[in-house]
Design a protein around this motif. Sequence first.
Motif, PDB file in Angstrom:
ATOM      1  N   TRP A 277      66.584  26.571  65.724  1.00  0.00           N
ATOM      2  CA  TRP A 277      65.602  25.476  65.696  1.00  0.00           C
ATOM      3  C   TRP A 277      65.715  24.739  67.019  1.00  0.00           C
ATOM      4  N   ALA A 278      64.874  25.109  67.972  1.00  0.00           N
ATOM      5  CA  ALA A 278      64.966  24.563  69.325  1.00  0.00           C
ATOM      6  C   ALA A 278      64.482  23.113  69.363  1.00  0.00           C
ATOM      7  N   ARG A 279      65.313  22.249  69.920  1.00  0.00           N
ATOM      8  CA  ARG A 279      64.889  20.853  70.110  1.00  0.00           C
ATOM      9  C   ARG A 279      63.873  20.751  71.233  1.00  0.00           C
ATOM     10  N   TYR A 280      64.107  21.467  72.321  1.00  0.00           N
ATOM     11  CA  TYR A 280      63.202  21.456  73.471  1.00  0.00           C
ATOM     12  C   TYR A 280      62.247  22.630  73.363  1.00  0.00           C
ATOM     13  N   ALA A 281      60.967  22.375  73.576  1.00  0.00           N
ATOM     14  CA  ALA A 281      59.975  23.438  73.429  1.00  0.00           C
ATOM     15  C   ALA A 281      58.837  23.259  74.424  1.00  0.00           C
ATOM     16  N   PHE A 282      58.186  24.379  74.720  1.00  0.00           N
ATOM     17  CA  PHE A 282      57.004  24.402  75.589  1.00  0.00           C
ATOM     18  C   PHE A 282      55.840  24.899  74.753  1.00  0.00           C
ATOM     19  N   ASP A 283      54.784  24.089  74.690  1.00  0.00           N
ATOM     20  CA  ASP A 283      53.643  24.431  73.846  1.00  0.00           C
ATOM     21  C   ASP A 283      52.475  25.017  74.621  1.00  0.00           C
ATOM     22  N   GLY A 284      52.679  25.343  75.884  1.00  0.00           N
ATOM     23  CA  GLY A 284      51.628  25.974  76.662  1.00  0.00           C
ATOM     24  C   GLY A 284      50.698  24.979  77.324  1.00  0.00           C
ATOM     25  N   VAL A 285      49.526  25.462  77.718  1.00  0.00           N
ATOM     26  CA  VAL A 285      48.524  24.662  78.422  1.00  0.00           C
ATOM     27  C   VAL A 285      47.316  24.492  77.512  1.00  0.00           C
ATOM     28  N   ASP A 286      46.853  23.255  77.348  1.00  0.00           N
ATOM     29  CA  ASP A 286      45.716  23.026  76.452  1.00  0.00           C
ATOM     30  C   ASP A 286      44.392  23.193  77.196  1.00  0.00           C
ATOM     31  N   GLU A 287      43.311  22.976  76.474  1.00  0.00           N
ATOM     32  CA  GLU A 287      41.985  23.191  77.045  1.00  0.00           C
ATOM     33  C   GLU A 287      41.665  22.241  78.193  1.00  0.00           C
ATOM     34  N   SER A 288      42.368  21.121  78.253  1.00  0.00           N
ATOM     35  CA  SER A 288      42.132  20.171  79.340  1.00  0.00           C
ATOM     36  C   SER A 288      42.973  20.480  80.570  1.00  0.00           C
ATOM     37  N   GLY A 289      43.810  21.515  80.484  1.00  0.00           N
ATOM     38  CA  GLY A 289      44.606  21.916  81.628  1.00  0.00           C
ATOM     39  C   GLY A 289      45.968  21.259  81.706  1.00  0.00           C
ATOM     40  N   PHE A 290      46.359  20.499  80.684  1.00  0.00           N
ATOM     41  CA  PHE A 290      47.666  19.840  80.673  1.00  0.00           C
ATOM     42  C   PHE A 290      48.704  20.751  80.029  1.00  0.00           C
ATOM     43  N   GLU A 291      49.855  20.871  80.668  1.00  0.00           N
ATOM     44  CA  GLU A 291      50.992  21.536  80.055  1.00  0.00           C
ATOM     45  C   GLU A 291      51.631  20.581  79.056  1.00  0.00           C
ATOM     46  N   ARG A 292      52.130  21.151  77.958  1.00  0.00           N
ATOM     47  CA  ARG A 292      52.711  20.318  76.909  1.00  0.00           C
ATOM     48  C   ARG A 292      54.152  20.724  76.640  1.00  0.00           C
ATOM     49  N   PHE A 293      55.053  19.748  76.799  1.00  0.00           N
ATOM     50  CA  PHE A 293      56.460  19.922  76.466  1.00  0.00           C
ATOM     51  C   PHE A 293      56.809  18.924  75.370  1.00  0.00           C
ATOM     52  N   ARG A 294      57.808  19.271  74.567  1.00  0.00           N
ATOM     53  CA  ARG A 294      58.214  18.327  73.520  1.00  0.00           C
ATOM     54  C   ARG A 294      59.709  18.466  73.214  1.00  0.00           C
ATOM     55  N   PHE A 295      60.239  17.404  72.653  1.00  0.00           N
ATOM     56  CA  PHE A 295      61.606  17.354  72.145  1.00  0.00           C
ATOM     57  C   PHE A 295      61.543  16.797  70.738  1.00  0.00           C
ATOM     58  N   GLU A 296      62.214  17.457  69.804  1.00  0.00           N
ATOM     59  CA  GLU A 296      62.314  16.977  68.426  1.00  0.00           C
ATOM     60  C   GLU A 296      63.741  17.221  67.964  1.00  0.00           C
ATOM     61  N   ASN A 297      64.405  16.174  67.522  1.00  0.00           N
ATOM     62  CA  ASN A 297      65.817  16.342  67.158  1.00  0.00           C
ATOM     63  C   ASN A 297      66.031  16.693  65.696  1.00  0.00           C
TER      64      ASN A 297
END
Length: 214
Positions: free
Chosen positions: A35-55
């Motif tokens: 269960w990764a706390r740090y993740a990369f969700d790719g690039v959305d339709e607006s061109g923004f890269e999305r990263f997240r952290f969930e503990n």
Amino acid sequence: MSVLSNFAAVLPAPGVLRERLRVLVALEAAFGSRWARYAFDGVDESGFERFRFENGGGDDYHVFLSPSSVFLRAFDHESRMSPYTDYALCPGLLDGLPEDFVPFTRLPQDEETFPALTLALWHDGIAWRHGDPRPQDGGKPELTDWMLRPLVYFTPAALADHFGSYYSRPVDIETLEAVMGGAAFDRALVERLASKTVWEPVEELLSRLDAPAS
């Protein structure tokens, strides 16, 4: 200066922030967490890269990056600034937020009537900005930045402690120094960090991150 201004002053610029997030995501994968706390969700339709952290304990942050701008949002479920206290966002938290970032204030996991936010900052291509949060109890705003510290205190020793404490294992600082110095993630490097990690999922993630891989 406010606590938010002080924190904004030590946040890295967008390009540096992106590289640090990529390293954290890649390191998390290298440790083979189910269960990764740090993740990369790719690039959305607006061109923004999305990263997240969930503990996994109700705390998270999300970072949305374009080549020159960033929106960073965090939620500390124990903060007295939590919108769940009064079922409303802390007044002033998003004051001055540019329209381009407004969609990132509402995510699928948010409540219908308010977003789960206790911290928000954004970089407009010039500098980090923030609102003027005013807790409804009249107290000073809390700086719910503790989960973001690996992005600020980005040193081999700090990351060795961060990952070592979480995974209850020693972390080779020389390997972290190599990673932070730009060394390519390869099978041998991952084995030095966690010998039982399966390489193929790490390789696939590195490809998605556009990280150097051998």
